[in-house]
Motif scaffolding. Sequence first.
Motif, short mmCIF file in Angstrom:
data_model
loop_
_atom_site.label_atom_id
_atom_site.label_comp_id
_atom_site.label_asym_id
_atom_site.label_seq_id
_atom_site.Cartn_x
_atom_site.Cartn_y
_atom_site.Cartn_z
N MET A 1 72.72 29.28 59.50
CA MET A 1 71.69 30.21 59.87
C MET A 1 72.16 31.65 59.74
N GLU A 2 73.39 31.88 60.17
CA GLU A 2 73.95 33.22 60.09
C GLU A 2 74.10 33.65 58.62
N TYR A 3 74.42 32.70 57.77
CA TYR A 3 74.56 32.99 56.35
C TYR A 3 73.24 33.48 55.78
N TYR A 4 72.14 32.82 56.15
CA TYR A 4 70.82 33.22 55.66
C TYR A 4 70.42 34.59 56.19
N LEU A 5 70.81 34.88 57.41
CA LEU A 5 70.53 36.20 58.00
C LEU A 5 71.28 37.29 57.24
N GLN A 6 72.54 37.02 56.90
CA GLN A 6 73.32 37.99 56.13
C GLN A 6 72.72 38.19 54.73
N ARG A 7 72.29 37.09 54.10
CA ARG A 7 71.68 37.18 52.77
C ARG A 7 70.36 37.96 52.82
N ALA A 8 69.57 37.73 53.88
CA ALA A 8 68.31 38.45 54.03
C ALA A 8 68.56 39.93 54.26
N SER A 9 69.58 40.24 55.06
CA SER A 9 69.94 41.64 55.33
C SER A 9 70.41 42.31 54.04
N ALA A 10 71.21 41.62 53.23
CA ALA A 10 71.70 42.17 51.97
C ALA A 10 70.53 42.38 51.01
N ALA A 11 69.60 41.43 50.98
CA ALA A 11 68.43 41.56 50.11
C ALA A 11 67.56 42.73 50.55
N GLN A 12 67.43 42.91 51.87
CA GLN A 12 66.65 44.04 52.38
C GLN A 12 67.32 45.36 52.01
N SER A 13 68.63 45.44 52.15
CA SER A 13 69.36 46.66 51.78
C SER A 13 69.20 46.96 50.29
#
Length: 107
Positions: A1-13
């Motif tokens: 779950m944390e991995y997906y959150l990091q990926r979403a944050s990177a995609a948002q950035s």
Amino acid sequence: MEYYLQRASAAQSEAERLLAGARDLEESIGVSLSARRFEVNRLELTLSIASFAAAIGAVVAGIFGMNMRSMLENSILGFWGVACFILLGCTFLFFTILRYTRRKRIL
């Protein structure tokens, strides 16, 4: 779950960075188009000044072309003198108006 959150944050950035780049590009294109529009307006004003000067010359030529009696129509030297006077007058008028518009920072 944390991995997906990091990926979403990177995609948002990444999306925010791309959006900022697109906005900068849009602003740069707007400035470029504005500069081009300014140059076209300057050319249009210069051509309008030249047309005005030529129209004044046409008015003078029209006045001399009427069926009026003067000694100029019988003289070849008179014709060339009037033609040169009209040409020089139009040129002088063009450069005078052009200098005025540049001095007033219109052109």
